[in-house]
Design a protein around this motif. Structure first.
Motif, PDB file in Angstrom:
ATOM      1  N   GLU A 120       5.052   8.813  -3.967  1.00 19.35           N
ATOM      2  CA  GLU A 120       5.512   9.206  -2.636  1.00 19.35           C
ATOM      3  C   GLU A 120       6.821   8.514  -2.276  1.00 19.35           C
ATOM      4  O   GLU A 120       7.687   9.106  -1.641  1.00 19.35           O
ATOM      5  CB  GLU A 120       4.446   8.902  -1.586  1.00 19.35           C
ATOM      6  CG  GLU A 120       3.262   9.833  -1.653  1.00 19.35           C
ATOM      7  CD  GLU A 120       2.236   9.563  -0.563  1.00 19.35           C
ATOM      8  OE1 GLU A 120       2.428   8.623   0.238  1.00 19.35           O
ATOM      9  OE2 GLU A 120       1.239  10.294  -0.515  1.00 19.35           O
ATOM     10  N   ASN A 164      -0.468   2.722  -9.600  1.00 14.48           N
ATOM     11  CA  ASN A 164       0.044   3.899  -8.893  1.00 14.48           C
ATOM     12  C   ASN A 164       0.750   3.508  -7.598  1.00 14.48           C
ATOM     13  O   ASN A 164       1.128   4.361  -6.814  1.00 14.48           O
ATOM     14  CB  ASN A 164      -1.072   4.906  -8.618  1.00 14.48           C
ATOM     15  CG  ASN A 164      -2.132   4.363  -7.689  1.00 14.48           C
ATOM     16  OD1 ASN A 164      -2.193   3.159  -7.440  1.00 14.48           O
ATOM     17  ND2 ASN A 164      -2.967   5.229  -7.170  1.00 14.48           N
ATOM     18  N   LYS A 165       0.949   2.216  -7.372  1.00 19.64           N
ATOM     19  CA  LYS A 165       1.616   1.717  -6.168  1.00 19.64           C
ATOM     20  C   LYS A 165       3.019   1.232  -6.510  1.00 19.64           C
ATOM     21  O   LYS A 165       3.326   0.928  -7.659  1.00 19.64           O
ATOM     22  CB  LYS A 165       0.822   0.555  -5.539  1.00 19.64           C
ATOM     23  CG  LYS A 165      -0.583   0.914  -5.132  1.00 19.64           C
ATOM     24  CD  LYS A 165      -0.581   1.892  -3.985  1.00 19.64           C
ATOM     25  CE  LYS A 165      -1.999   2.220  -3.561  1.00 19.64           C
ATOM     26  NZ  LYS A 165      -2.043   3.254  -2.559  1.00 19.64           N
ATOM     27  N   ASP A 180       0.814  -1.217   0.000  1.00 20.93           N
ATOM     28  CA  ASP A 180       0.000   0.000   0.000  1.00 20.93           C
ATOM     29  C   ASP A 180       0.851   1.272   0.000  1.00 20.93           C
ATOM     30  O   ASP A 180       0.423   2.303   0.475  1.00 20.93           O
ATOM     31  CB  ASP A 180      -0.931  -0.014   1.222  1.00 20.93           C
ATOM     32  CG  ASP A 180      -2.035   1.009   1.093  1.00 20.93           C
ATOM     33  OD1 ASP A 180      -2.531   1.202  -0.028  1.00 20.93           O
ATOM     34  OD2 ASP A 180      -2.383   1.612   2.115  1.00 20.93           O
ATOM     35  N   ASP A 228       2.427   4.282  -2.020  1.00 20.39           N
ATOM     36  CA  ASP A 228       2.234   5.006  -3.264  1.00 20.39           C
ATOM     37  C   ASP A 228       3.583   5.196  -3.958  1.00 20.39           C
ATOM     38  O   ASP A 228       4.558   5.607  -3.332  1.00 20.39           O
ATOM     39  CB  ASP A 228       1.578   6.357  -2.972  1.00 20.39           C
ATOM     40  CG  ASP A 228       1.201   7.092  -4.229  1.00 20.39           C
ATOM     41  OD1 ASP A 228       0.298   6.601  -4.940  1.00 20.39           O
ATOM     42  OD2 ASP A 228       1.812   8.140  -4.516  1.00 20.39           O
TER      43      ASP A 228
END
Length: 86
Positions: free
Chosen positions: A24, A61-62, A19, A21
């Motif tokens: 990030e 997007n992970k 989980d 990102d």
């Protein structure tokens, strides 16, 4: 505690590797002093004083779970970050 310090703690806990990102994680590495080079969807991170090269690719997007583990091991091995991330 800032956004990236929280992300670093989440990453180091190992509780939610699936989980994290991708964008990030890339920003965290840049804040830790890594230089980023992009070739296609490969984001390649290098840092002087760190022998390993980190090559990340997104899964949607992970970040990929095994790559999150690689980043965690690198942070622990070189004792990167702390309260100077934000």
């Amino acid at each position: 505690m800032g956004k990236y310090d929280k992300l670093r703690q989440k990453l180091l806990s190992g509780a939610s590797d699936a989980d994290i990102d991708f964008s990030e994680l890339c920003q965290l590495l840049k804040r830790l002093g890594f230089d980023e080079r992009i070739r296609g969807d490969h984001h390649i991170f290098t840092k002087s004083g760190v022998a390993e090269i980190i090559n990340l690719q997104p899964k949607g997007n992970k970040a990929k779970v095994y790559q999150v583990k690689q980043v965690r091991n690198l942070i622990l091995k070189y004792r990167l970050g702390g309260h100077d991330v934000d």
